[in-house]
Design an enzyme around this catalytic site. Structure first.
Site, PDB file in Angstrom:
ATOM      1  N   HIS A 168      -3.357  -5.500   2.451  1.00 33.45           N
ATOM      2  CA  HIS A 168      -2.934  -5.582   3.856  1.00 33.45           C
ATOM      3  C   HIS A 168      -3.589  -6.836   4.434  1.00 33.45           C
ATOM      4  O   HIS A 168      -4.145  -7.638   3.730  1.00 33.45           O
ATOM      5  CB  HIS A 168      -3.492  -4.402   4.656  1.00 33.45           C
ATOM      6  CG  HIS A 168      -2.940  -3.066   4.343  1.00 33.45           C
ATOM      7  ND1 HIS A 168      -1.748  -2.603   4.833  1.00 33.45           N
ATOM      8  CD2 HIS A 168      -3.462  -2.031   3.632  1.00 33.45           C
ATOM      9  CE1 HIS A 168      -1.561  -1.341   4.444  1.00 33.45           C
ATOM     10  NE2 HIS A 168      -2.579  -0.968   3.702  1.00 33.45           N
ATOM     11  N   ARG A 197     -13.230   6.144  -1.386  1.00 31.32           N
ATOM     12  CA  ARG A 197     -11.986   5.551  -0.905  1.00 31.32           C
ATOM     13  C   ARG A 197     -12.075   4.062  -1.207  1.00 31.32           C
ATOM     14  O   ARG A 197     -13.132   3.448  -1.048  1.00 31.32           O
ATOM     15  CB  ARG A 197     -11.860   5.818   0.599  1.00 31.32           C
ATOM     16  CG  ARG A 197     -10.498   5.547   1.120  1.00 31.32           C
ATOM     17  CD  ARG A 197     -10.259   6.075   2.518  1.00 31.32           C
ATOM     18  NE  ARG A 197      -8.978   5.549   2.966  1.00 31.32           N
ATOM     19  CZ  ARG A 197      -7.804   6.107   2.664  1.00 31.32           C
ATOM     20  NH1 ARG A 197      -7.751   7.225   1.992  1.00 31.32           N
ATOM     21  NH2 ARG A 197      -6.672   5.550   3.061  1.00 31.32           N
ATOM     22  N   CYS A 202       0.804  -1.226   0.000  1.00 28.09           N
ATOM     23  CA  CYS A 202       0.000   0.000   0.000  1.00 28.09           C
ATOM     24  C   CYS A 202       0.840   1.281   0.000  1.00 28.09           C
ATOM     25  O   CYS A 202       1.432   1.604  -1.017  1.00 28.09           O
ATOM     26  CB  CYS A 202      -0.999  -0.041   1.151  1.00 28.09           C
ATOM     27  SG  CYS A 202      -2.401   1.054   0.857  1.00 28.09           S
TER      28      CYS A 202
HETATM   29  N1  GLN Z   1      -1.903   7.033   1.989  1.00 23.01           N
HETATM   30  C1  GLN Z   1      -2.154   6.114   0.967  1.00 23.01           C
HETATM   31  C2  GLN Z   1      -3.547   6.140   0.371  1.00 23.01           C
HETATM   32  O1  GLN Z   1      -4.521   6.383   1.064  1.00 23.01           O
HETATM   33  C3  GLN Z   1      -1.769   4.720   1.493  1.00 23.01           C
HETATM   34  C4  GLN Z   1      -2.605   4.194   2.623  1.00 23.01           C
HETATM   35  C5  GLN Z   1      -2.203   2.821   3.071  1.00 23.01           C
HETATM   36  O2  GLN Z   1      -1.021   2.487   3.163  1.00 23.01           O
HETATM   37  N2  GLN Z   1      -3.200   2.018   3.463  1.00 23.01           N
HETATM   38  O3  GLN Z   1      -3.667   5.930  -0.819  1.00 23.01           O
END
Ligand code: GLN
Length: 261
Positions: free
Chosen positions: A196, A130, A95
């Site tokens: 994740h 998101r 990520c």
């Molecule tokens: N900040 C990044 C995004 O929101 C990565 C977030 C994350 O590592 N889960 O795209």
């Protein structure tokens, strides 16, 4: 050289979202049970990276704020990591860490977070949804396994674009950008992914693939002894069931593909 297999966790104080360090616990446990000594080496931001002492690298996830902190120090690591990638060192980037492998990550506010430029790739946070939830992909780039699904959890605003092979095709969820049906990146020894969970506990095939790669990087070619992964596969199947993906996906019935490396 008689030393343990060494996996570096880069910047663990900043890049460890959703317990990404659990990936290292899994690698270690799967090594130790087979009599393989594996050491996790935390490299805090600013500390030197002694590549000659390492066999694999993990970059975990982080929020925009943490990514910005890390990015300010990345130039000091760029050439070493570039060399490591070209030499075929296995690397798992999750990520926020995945986003940092590329040229840049543009935040919703328009800030440009400069990445490591290890691969030609960019990420842009786009307004609107998101990309959050459980995810399953069909992954054809892990050799030697019949089950080729990979499962986990994603949560990102960034949309990632690159010209390389993906880690897999999205069966359910969003993946790289929610548009092209692709998830992650697999280039040389580098696996980048939005998954994740942490990733490896429910994906023992991927854990063993990385362990095999790290050993091969050290010059050890012996195949790994099979483990009883009944519980791990039960957890994996549970995610597939939650996502309404039947047990006999095309991925599971097809023959394993050749290694990319
Ligand atoms: N900040 C990044 C995004 O929101 C990565 C977030 C994350 O590592 N889960 O795209």
């Amino acid at each position: 050289m008689n030393r343990p297999l060494r996996v570096a966790h880069l910047f663990p104080e900043l890049l460890n979202l959703y317990a990404d360090r659990g990936n290292l616990a899994v690698l270690r446990a799967r090594a130790v049970v087979r009599g393989i000594d594996l050491e996790v080496v935390p490299i805090r931001l600013g500390e030197p990276l002694n590549l000659a002492e390492l066999d694999m690298v993990l970059l975990g996830g982080g929020s925009d704020k943490e990514q910005m902190q890390v990015a300010s120090m990345l130039p000091q690591y760029q050439s070493d990591l570039h060399y490591a990638v070209e030499a075929g060192m296995p690397m798992l980037a999750v990520c926020g860490g995945y986003q940092l492998l590329g040229d840049y990550y543009e935040t919703l506010g328009g800030d440009l977070v400069k990445g490591l430029r290890l691969v030609e790739m960019y990420t842009k946070a786009e307004p609107g949804t998101r990309l959050v939830g459980n995810i399953a992909i069909e992954c054809s780039s892990i050799p030697g396994v019949v089950r080729q699904t990979v499962v986990g959890f994603e949560n990102h605003q960034g949309r990632t674009y690159h010209p390389y092979l993906p880690l897999g095709k999205v069966l359910s969820g969003y993946g790289n950008n929610g548009r092209d049906g692709l998830e992650g990146l697999h280039h040389l020894g580098v696996i980048g992914t939005y998954i994740h969970g942490p990733l490896l506990p429910k994906n023992p095939h991927l854990a063993d693939y990385l362990l095999t790669k790290a050993r091969a990087f050290r010059g050890v070619q012996e195949p790994l002894v099979e483990l009883d992964d009944t519980l791990e596969w039960r957890a994996h199947e549970h995610v597939l069931q939650m996502l309404g993906i039947s047990k006999t996906t095309p991925a599971e019935t097809s023959q394993p593909s050749e290694s990319l490396a």
